[in-house]
Design a protein around this motif. Structure first.
Motif, PDB file in Angstrom:
ATOM      1  N   GLY A  67       0.891  -1.235   0.075  1.00 52.75           N
ATOM      2  CA  GLY A  67      -0.167  -0.065  -0.132  1.00 52.75           C
ATOM      3  C   GLY A  67       0.750   1.231  -0.089  1.00 52.75           C
ATOM      4  N   GLY A  68       2.079   1.285   0.248  1.00 57.12           N
ATOM      5  CA  GLY A  68       2.888   2.282  -0.017  1.00 57.12           C
ATOM      6  C   GLY A  68       2.994   3.027  -1.243  1.00 57.12           C
ATOM      7  N   GLY A  69       3.462   4.169  -1.262  1.00 58.83           N
ATOM      8  CA  GLY A  69       3.676   4.872  -2.518  1.00 58.83           C
ATOM      9  C   GLY A  69       3.909   6.199  -2.466  1.00 58.83           C
ATOM     10  N   LEU A  70       3.870   6.988  -3.571  1.00 60.44           N
ATOM     11  CA  LEU A  70       4.203   8.590  -3.557  1.00 60.44           C
ATOM     12  C   LEU A  70       2.905   9.357  -3.515  1.00 60.44           C
ATOM     13  CD1 LEU A  70       6.042  10.913  -3.946  1.00 60.44           C
ATOM     14  CD2 LEU A  70       5.826  10.503  -6.443  1.00 60.44           C
ATOM     15  N   VAL A  71       2.696  10.297  -2.650  1.00 58.85           N
ATOM     16  CA  VAL A  71       1.563  11.042  -2.386  1.00 58.85           C
ATOM     17  C   VAL A  71       2.182  12.540  -2.095  1.00 58.85           C
ATOM     18  CG1 VAL A  71       1.100  10.425   0.013  1.00 58.85           C
ATOM     19  CG2 VAL A  71      -0.878  11.174  -1.446  1.00 58.85           C
ATOM     20  N   GLN A  72       1.089  13.415  -2.556  1.00 52.56           N
ATOM     21  CA  GLN A  72       1.362  14.773  -2.265  1.00 52.56           C
ATOM     22  C   GLN A  72       0.897  15.204  -0.898  1.00 52.56           C
ATOM     23  OE1 GLN A  72      -0.872  17.165  -5.220  1.00 52.56           O
ATOM     24  NE2 GLN A  72       1.150  17.085  -6.410  1.00 52.56           N
ATOM     25  N   ALA A  73       1.559  16.050  -0.104  1.00 50.63           N
ATOM     26  CA  ALA A  73       1.120  16.374   1.226  1.00 50.63           C
ATOM     27  C   ALA A  73      -0.448  16.724   1.367  1.00 50.63           C
ATOM     28  CB  ALA A  73       1.771  17.800   1.628  1.00 50.63           C
ATOM     29  N   GLY A  74      -1.067  16.186   2.275  1.00 54.14           N
ATOM     30  CA  GLY A  74      -2.301  16.378   2.496  1.00 54.14           C
ATOM     31  C   GLY A  74      -3.003  15.030   1.991  1.00 54.14           C
ATOM     32  N   GLY A  75      -2.345  14.422   1.161  1.00 51.46           N
ATOM     33  CA  GLY A  75      -3.128  13.308   0.444  1.00 51.46           C
ATOM     34  C   GLY A  75      -3.352  12.008   1.708  1.00 51.46           C
ATOM     35  N   SER A  76      -3.709  10.998   1.101  1.00 50.92           N
ATOM     36  CA  SER A  76      -3.999   9.759   1.938  1.00 50.92           C
ATOM     37  C   SER A  76      -3.410   8.654   1.200  1.00 50.92           C
ATOM     38  CB  SER A  76      -5.515   9.442   1.957  1.00 50.92           C
ATOM     39  OG  SER A  76      -6.365  10.743   2.918  1.00 50.92           O
ATOM     40  N   LEU A  77      -3.163   7.423   1.910  1.00 46.59           N
ATOM     41  CA  LEU A  77      -2.798   6.253   1.706  1.00 46.59           C
ATOM     42  C   LEU A  77      -3.479   5.217   2.600  1.00 46.59           C
ATOM     43  CD1 LEU A  77       0.959   6.689   0.521  1.00 46.59           C
ATOM     44  CD2 LEU A  77      -1.061   5.972  -1.022  1.00 46.59           C
ATOM     45  N   ARG A  78      -3.685   3.935   2.367  1.00 50.55           N
ATOM     46  CA  ARG A  78      -3.730   2.821   3.269  1.00 50.55           C
ATOM     47  C   ARG A  78      -3.140   1.627   3.091  1.00 50.55           C
ATOM     48  NH1 ARG A  78      -9.309  -1.030   4.228  1.00 50.55           N
ATOM     49  NH2 ARG A  78      -8.363  -1.980   2.198  1.00 50.55           N
ATOM     50  N   LEU A  79      -2.297   1.495   4.138  1.00 47.07           N
ATOM     51  CA  LEU A  79      -1.362   0.506   4.274  1.00 47.07           C
ATOM     52  C   LEU A  79      -2.027  -1.058   4.669  1.00 47.07           C
ATOM     53  CD1 LEU A  79       1.710   1.927   5.663  1.00 47.07           C
ATOM     54  CD2 LEU A  79       1.175   2.074   3.542  1.00 47.07           C
ATOM     55  N   SER A  80      -1.771  -2.043   4.250  1.00 45.49           N
ATOM     56  CA  SER A  80      -2.159  -3.324   4.590  1.00 45.49           C
ATOM     57  C   SER A  80      -1.071  -4.168   5.056  1.00 45.49           C
ATOM     58  CB  SER A  80      -3.080  -3.973   3.403  1.00 45.49           C
ATOM     59  OG  SER A  80      -4.345  -3.140   3.120  1.00 45.49           O
ATOM     60  N   CYS A  81      -1.486  -4.774   5.930  1.00 45.37           N
ATOM     61  CA  CYS A  81      -0.660  -5.971   6.558  1.00 45.37           C
ATOM     62  C   CYS A  81      -1.202  -7.135   6.591  1.00 45.37           C
ATOM     63  CB  CYS A  81       0.291  -5.567   7.817  1.00 45.37           C
ATOM     64  SG  CYS A  81       1.387  -6.904   8.628  1.00 45.37           S
ATOM     65  N   ALA A  82      -0.822  -8.212   5.849  1.00 51.27           N
ATOM     66  CA  ALA A  82      -1.454  -9.376   5.825  1.00 51.27           C
ATOM     67  C   ALA A  82      -0.796 -10.518   6.578  1.00 51.27           C
ATOM     68  CB  ALA A  82      -1.934 -10.091   4.475  1.00 51.27           C
ATOM     69  N   ALA A  83      -1.371 -11.208   7.606  1.00 55.24           N
ATOM     70  CA  ALA A  83      -0.531 -12.342   8.243  1.00 55.24           C
ATOM     71  C   ALA A  83      -0.667 -13.697   7.769  1.00 55.24           C
ATOM     72  CB  ALA A  83      -0.918 -12.099   9.845  1.00 55.24           C
ATOM     73  N   SER A  84       0.278 -14.505   7.571  1.00 56.12           N
ATOM     74  CA  SER A  84       0.037 -15.909   6.773  1.00 56.12           C
ATOM     75  C   SER A  84       0.883 -16.880   7.528  1.00 56.12           C
ATOM     76  CB  SER A  84       0.184 -15.957   5.560  1.00 56.12           C
ATOM     77  OG  SER A  84       1.440 -15.722   5.133  1.00 56.12           O
ATOM     78  N   GLY A  85       0.467 -18.112   7.652  1.00 56.10           N
ATOM     79  CA  GLY A  85       1.392 -19.026   8.146  1.00 56.10           C
ATOM     80  C   GLY A  85       1.062 -19.748   9.537  1.00 56.10           C
ATOM     81  N   SER A  86       0.121 -19.129  10.206  1.00 51.79           N
ATOM     82  CA  SER A  86      -0.570 -19.452  11.625  1.00 51.79           C
ATOM     83  C   SER A  86      -1.661 -19.045  12.030  1.00 51.79           C
ATOM     84  CB  SER A  86       0.638 -19.151  12.606  1.00 51.79           C
ATOM     85  OG  SER A  86       0.206 -19.474  13.769  1.00 51.79           O
ATOM     86  N   THR A  87      -2.631 -19.627  12.511  1.00 50.82           N
ATOM     87  CA  THR A  87      -3.864 -19.199  12.835  1.00 50.82           C
ATOM     88  C   THR A  87      -3.909 -18.744  14.308  1.00 50.82           C
ATOM     89  OG1 THR A  87      -4.396 -21.583  13.858  1.00 50.82           O
ATOM     90  CG2 THR A  87      -4.773 -20.910  11.383  1.00 50.82           C
ATOM     91  N   PHE A  88      -2.732 -18.676  15.147  1.00 54.11           N
ATOM     92  CA  PHE A  88      -3.031 -18.288  16.564  1.00 54.11           C
ATOM     93  C   PHE A  88      -2.996 -16.656  16.576  1.00 54.11           C
ATOM     94  CE2 PHE A  88       1.469 -16.376  16.404  1.00 54.11           C
ATOM     95  CZ  PHE A  88       2.201 -17.357  15.791  1.00 54.11           C
ATOM     96  N   VAL A  89      -3.544 -16.187  17.590  1.00 51.47           N
ATOM     97  CA  VAL A  89      -3.662 -14.788  17.792  1.00 51.47           C
ATOM     98  C   VAL A  89      -2.602 -13.939  18.421  1.00 51.47           C
ATOM     99  CG1 VAL A  89      -5.078 -13.509  19.350  1.00 51.47           C
ATOM    100  CG2 VAL A  89      -6.152 -15.348  18.403  1.00 51.47           C
ATOM    101  N   PHE A  90      -2.123 -12.907  18.083  1.00 51.54           N
ATOM    102  CA  PHE A  90      -1.013 -12.252  18.156  1.00 51.54           C
ATOM    103  C   PHE A  90      -1.499 -11.430  19.420  1.00 51.54           C
ATOM    104  CE2 PHE A  90       1.371 -13.484  14.713  1.00 51.54           C
ATOM    105  CZ  PHE A  90       0.718 -13.094  13.567  1.00 51.54           C
ATOM    106  N   ASN A  91      -0.600 -11.264  20.374  1.00 52.49           N
ATOM    107  CA  ASN A  91      -0.617 -10.491  21.492  1.00 52.49           C
ATOM    108  C   ASN A  91      -0.537  -8.768  21.136  1.00 52.49           C
ATOM    109  OD1 ASN A  91       1.436 -12.947  22.755  1.00 52.49           O
ATOM    110  ND2 ASN A  91      -0.531 -12.651  23.527  1.00 52.49           N
ATOM    111  N   ALA A  92       0.015  -8.458  20.237  1.00 50.00           N
ATOM    112  CA  ALA A  92      -0.006  -7.138  19.683  1.00 50.00           C
ATOM    113  C   ALA A  92       0.087  -7.353  18.255  1.00 50.00           C
ATOM    114  CB  ALA A  92       1.112  -6.550  20.594  1.00 50.00           C
ATOM    115  N   ILE A  93      -0.171  -6.140  17.592  1.00 44.36           N
ATOM    116  CA  ILE A  93      -0.027  -6.246  15.971  1.00 44.36           C
ATOM    117  C   ILE A  93       0.143  -4.723  15.688  1.00 44.36           C
ATOM    118  CG2 ILE A  93      -1.911  -6.634  15.335  1.00 44.36           C
ATOM    119  CD1 ILE A  93      -0.952  -8.161  12.689  1.00 44.36           C
ATOM    120  N   GLY A  94       0.766  -4.227  14.758  1.00 37.59           N
ATOM    121  CA  GLY A  94       0.953  -2.695  14.563  1.00 37.59           C
ATOM    122  C   GLY A  94       1.849  -2.356  13.525  1.00 37.59           C
ATOM    123  N   TRP A  95       2.109  -0.961  13.451  1.00 37.39           N
ATOM    124  CA  TRP A  95       2.824  -0.580  12.579  1.00 37.39           C
ATOM    125  C   TRP A  95       3.926   0.292  13.179  1.00 37.39           C
ATOM    126  CZ3 TRP A  95       2.451  -1.567   7.367  1.00 37.39           C
ATOM    127  CH2 TRP A  95       1.133  -2.260   6.932  1.00 37.39           C
TER     128      TRP A  95
END
Length: 114
Positions: free
Chosen positions: A7-35
């Motif tokens: 989801g990263g990229g080049l944007v002008q000041a004042g603009g918007s972007l949405r980043l995504s983080c997809a987890a794979s390889g396990s089904t357990f619940v994370f204690n913490a997740i973020g950016w």
């Protein structure tokens, strides 16, 4: 566990972007997740996270502009970034913790032009 950030990229000041983080390889619940982000010549810093207490923490510099959210069914965490500033330019990394284990995504570059 693999964390795939996008989801990263080049944007002008004042603009918007949405980043995504997809987890794979396990089904357990994370204690913490973020950016985290790392700007050139600076240390990696927390941006937004679902912490181990079940709350959301934001860096002061992004409060009111960025929103973290998650879709548990898709094992995906999002970072909606609005009113972007040149100071937000950095490589953004997703991070997940479960017990003693920590995982990092590969990073996605966000560049905000003035």
């Amino acid at each position: 566990v693999q964390l795939q950030a996008s989801g990263g990229g080049l944007v002008q000041a004042g603009g918007s972007l949405r980043l995504s983080c997809a987890a794979s390889g396990s089904t357990f619940v994370f204690n913490a997740i973020g950016w985290y982000r790392q700007a050139p010549g600076k240390q990696r810093e927390l941006v937004a996270i679902f912490n181990s207490a079940g709350r959301i923490d934001y860096a002061d510099s992004v409060k009111g502009r960025f929103t973290i959210s998650r879709d548990n069914a898709k094992n995906t965490v999002y970072l909606q970034m609005n009113s972007l500033k040149p100071g937000d330019t950095a490589v953004y990394y997703c991070n997940a913790i479960s017990g003693w284990n920590t995982w990092w995504g590969q990073g996605t570059l966000v560049t905000v032009s003035s």
